[in-house]
Design a protein around this motif. Structure first.
Motif, mmCIF file in Angstrom:
data_model
loop_
_atom_site.group_PDB
_atom_site.id
_atom_site.type_symbol
_atom_site.label_atom_id
_atom_site.label_comp_id
_atom_site.label_asym_id
_atom_site.label_seq_id
_atom_site.Cartn_x
_atom_site.Cartn_y
_atom_site.Cartn_z
ATOM 1 N N LYS A 6 3.839 -49.676 -15.567
ATOM 2 C CA LYS A 6 2.545 -50.209 -15.968
ATOM 3 C C LYS A 6 1.468 -49.124 -16.071
ATOM 4 O O LYS A 6 0.415 -49.342 -16.658
ATOM 5 C CB LYS A 6 2.110 -51.306 -15.000
ATOM 6 N N CYS A 7 1.765 -47.949 -15.509
ATOM 7 C CA CYS A 7 0.844 -46.814 -15.618
ATOM 8 C C CYS A 7 1.210 -45.927 -16.801
ATOM 9 O O CYS A 7 0.604 -44.872 -16.995
ATOM 10 C CB CYS A 7 0.847 -46.001 -14.339
ATOM 11 N N ASP A 8 2.204 -46.317 -17.592
ATOM 12 C CA ASP A 8 2.673 -45.606 -18.776
ATOM 13 C C ASP A 8 3.482 -44.359 -18.445
ATOM 14 O O ASP A 8 3.698 -43.516 -19.299
ATOM 15 C CB ASP A 8 1.510 -45.240 -19.706
ATOM 16 N N LEU A 9 3.927 -44.213 -17.213
ATOM 17 C CA LEU A 9 4.827 -43.119 -16.853
ATOM 18 C C LEU A 9 6.261 -43.638 -16.798
ATOM 19 O O LEU A 9 6.487 -44.823 -16.532
ATOM 20 C CB LEU A 9 4.463 -42.549 -15.480
ATOM 21 N N LEU A 10 7.211 -42.738 -17.032
ATOM 22 C CA LEU A 10 8.601 -43.110 -16.835
ATOM 23 C C LEU A 10 8.824 -43.405 -15.362
ATOM 24 O O LEU A 10 8.337 -42.678 -14.483
ATOM 25 C CB LEU A 10 9.538 -41.977 -17.261
ATOM 26 N N VAL A 11 9.549 -44.483 -15.070
ATOM 27 C CA VAL A 11 9.926 -44.816 -13.704
ATOM 28 C C VAL A 11 11.448 -44.846 -13.626
ATOM 29 O O VAL A 11 12.109 -45.471 -14.462
ATOM 30 C CB VAL A 11 9.372 -46.192 -13.269
ATOM 31 N N THR A 12 12.012 -44.163 -12.637
ATOM 32 C CA THR A 12 13.452 -44.171 -12.420
ATOM 33 C C THR A 12 13.749 -44.762 -11.049
ATOM 34 O O THR A 12 12.920 -44.678 -10.140
ATOM 35 C CB THR A 12 14.031 -42.743 -12.474
ATOM 36 N N LYS A 13 14.923 -45.333 -10.904
ATOM 37 C CA LYS A 13 15.314 -45.882 -9.605
ATOM 38 C C LYS A 13 15.475 -44.775 -8.559
ATOM 39 O O LYS A 13 15.227 -44.986 -7.379
ATOM 40 C CB LYS A 13 16.619 -46.658 -9.733
ATOM 41 N N GLN A 50 3.628 -55.562 -19.328
ATOM 42 C CA GLN A 50 4.990 -55.102 -19.063
ATOM 43 C C GLN A 50 5.546 -54.391 -20.290
ATOM 44 O O GLN A 50 5.396 -54.861 -21.426
ATOM 45 C CB GLN A 50 5.885 -56.293 -18.722
ATOM 46 N N TRP A 51 6.230 -53.284 -20.049
ATOM 47 C CA TRP A 51 6.830 -52.510 -21.132
ATOM 48 C C TRP A 51 8.125 -53.137 -21.639
ATOM 49 O O TRP A 51 8.914 -53.691 -20.877
ATOM 50 C CB TRP A 51 7.139 -51.107 -20.636
ATOM 51 N N THR A 52 8.311 -53.056 -22.951
ATOM 52 C CA THR A 52 9.599 -53.204 -23.617
ATOM 53 C C THR A 52 9.589 -52.145 -24.712
ATOM 54 O O THR A 52 8.535 -51.590 -25.039
ATOM 55 C CB THR A 52 9.823 -54.597 -24.248
ATOM 56 N N PRO A 53 10.728 -51.826 -25.314
ATOM 57 C CA PRO A 53 10.731 -50.797 -26.348
ATOM 58 C C PRO A 53 9.797 -51.082 -27.521
ATOM 59 O O PRO A 53 9.380 -50.150 -28.223
ATOM 60 C CB PRO A 53 12.197 -50.771 -26.807
ATOM 61 N N SER A 54 9.452 -52.325 -27.747
ATOM 62 C CA SER A 54 8.590 -52.669 -28.880
ATOM 63 C C SER A 54 7.105 -52.683 -28.536
ATOM 64 O O SER A 54 6.256 -52.844 -29.416
ATOM 65 C CB SER A 54 8.986 -54.042 -29.440
ATOM 66 N N VAL A 55 6.756 -52.518 -27.265
ATOM 67 C CA VAL A 55 5.356 -52.546 -26.844
ATOM 68 C C VAL A 55 4.728 -51.169 -27.055
ATOM 69 O O VAL A 55 5.265 -50.155 -26.610
ATOM 70 C CB VAL A 55 5.235 -52.966 -25.362
ATOM 71 N N HIS A 56 3.578 -51.134 -27.699
ATOM 72 C CA HIS A 56 2.890 -49.869 -27.964
ATOM 73 C C HIS A 56 2.165 -49.369 -26.722
ATOM 74 O O HIS A 56 1.704 -50.172 -25.899
ATOM 75 C CB HIS A 56 1.884 -50.048 -29.107
ATOM 76 N N ARG A 57 2.060 -48.063 -26.593
ATOM 77 C CA ARG A 57 1.397 -47.439 -25.456
ATOM 78 C C ARG A 57 0.013 -48.020 -25.174
ATOM 79 O O ARG A 57 -0.360 -48.273 -24.016
ATOM 80 C CB ARG A 57 1.299 -45.936 -25.724
ATOM 81 N N ASP A 58 -0.758 -48.265 -26.242
ATOM 82 C CA ASP A 58 -2.127 -48.731 -26.058
ATOM 83 C C ASP A 58 -2.222 -50.147 -25.499
ATOM 84 O O ASP A 58 -3.279 -50.565 -25.044
ATOM 85 C CB ASP A 58 -2.895 -48.645 -27.382
ATOM 86 N N GLU A 59 -1.127 -50.893 -25.545
ATOM 87 C CA GLU A 59 -1.095 -52.208 -24.911
ATOM 88 C C GLU A 59 -0.905 -52.096 -23.402
ATOM 89 O O GLU A 59 -1.269 -52.996 -22.656
ATOM 90 C CB GLU A 59 0.033 -53.062 -25.496
ATOM 91 N N ILE A 60 -0.356 -50.974 -22.966
ATOM 92 C CA ILE A 60 -0.034 -50.771 -21.557
ATOM 93 C C ILE A 60 -1.178 -50.133 -20.791
ATOM 94 O O ILE A 60 -1.442 -50.484 -19.629
ATOM 95 C CB ILE A 60 1.234 -49.899 -21.428
ATOM 96 N N ILE A 61 -1.885 -49.207 -21.453
ATOM 97 C CA ILE A 61 -2.901 -48.440 -20.737
ATOM 98 C C ILE A 61 -4.059 -48.073 -21.652
ATOM 99 O O ILE A 61 -3.871 -47.861 -22.865
ATOM 100 C CB ILE A 61 -2.273 -47.158 -20.140
ATOM 101 N N ASP A 62 -5.263 -48.025 -21.090
ATOM 102 C CA ASP A 62 -6.433 -47.496 -21.791
ATOM 103 C C ASP A 62 -6.376 -45.987 -21.626
ATOM 104 O O ASP A 62 -6.854 -45.429 -20.639
ATOM 105 C CB ASP A 62 -7.713 -48.061 -21.173
ATOM 106 N N ILE A 63 -5.770 -45.320 -22.592
ATOM 107 C CA ILE A 63 -5.481 -43.899 -22.447
ATOM 108 C C ILE A 63 -6.752 -43.053 -22.409
ATOM 109 O O ILE A 63 -6.781 -41.982 -21.783
ATOM 110 C CB ILE A 63 -4.525 -43.425 -23.566
#
Length: 230
Positions: free
Chosen positions: A125-132, A179-192
């Motif tokens: 949700k912060c627009d960073l990659l998250v890994t387990k 929430q991210w999915t491959p079709s969600v644009h960056r600007d929908e996730i965060i106010d860059i």
């Protein structure tokens, strides 16, 4: 003679924390569309350094990121040479952020795109990659190639669930909660723009000339699991 997959496996297993293969065929904005595979790899950042990010960036964090970036860039160049020596085309990106378009505030082709397509993690949700394995406490690099490599299974959804830690921790409320999915644009996730302004402010506070923050990294439960502060 070793095949290309065994060469890559042996080399990366000895030098990086995490890696995978992405299929980039028909991927928008791919800078080298004729190179349909990407090898993405990362180095996890030091646990003790990340533990002290709660108040924002500081010199040890800067040094750790710089060391990881330099190593990843060097590894990318070496991997590029190995692939070319075996008769394949290969082009390494850089792990630094020097190629970011300051008007759009985005890289030409983000490493997290190859990482999600390789199945290494998802975009938080912060627009960073998250890994387990490491949360967001890692740096990445990518090598594009035409080598016939078996790609990993792409990540198709976020595993953030109802967590709002990074949103709550952000001083400027930059994450939207989407929430991210491959079709969600960056600007929908965060106010860059707000994120960038805060990164500039945080850097000025410590007399550093490159915008960065890091609070959302330490806020992530997956990062906290990696550094042992659950």
């Amino acid at each position: 003679m070793q095949n290309v997959e065994s060469v890559i496996t042996n080399f990366l297993s000895e030098n990086v924390s995490i890696w995978g293969i992405a299929d980039l065929e028909n991927t928008p904005a791919h800078p080298y569309p004729e190179l349909k595979r990407a090898i993405v790899f990362g180095i996890a950042l030091d646990r003790e350094v990340i533990k002290n990010l709660d108040a924002g960036p500081y010199q040890a964090y800067i040094d750790e990121c710089n060391m990881a970036n330099e190593k990843l860039t060097s590894i990318g160049m070496e991997l590029e040479k190995k692939l070319q020596h075996m008769g394949h085309r290969a082009i390494s990106m850089t792990a630094s952020k020097s190629d970011i378009d300051e008007n759009k505030l985005e890289a030409e082709f983000p490493h997290k795109t190859t990482a999600t397509k390789a199945g290494l993690g998802w975009v938080g949700k912060c627009d960073l990659l998250v890994t387990k394995e490491f949360g967001s406490a890692l740096r990445l690099n990518t090598v594009f190639t035409d080598a016939p490599l078996k790609a990993g299974k792409p990540m198709e959804k976020s595993l953030c669930g109802t967590c709002s830690n990074c949103i709550d921790k952000c001083p400027v409320n930059a994450p939207t909660g989407k929430q991210w999915t491959p079709s969600v644009h960056r600007d929908e996730i965060i106010d860059i723009q707000q994120c960038y302004i805060e990164c500039q402010r945080a850097s000025r506070k410590i007399n550093f000339d490159h915008p960065l923050c890091g609070r959302c990294i330490i806020a992530c439960p997956w990062t906290q699991k990696y550094i042992g502060i659950e």
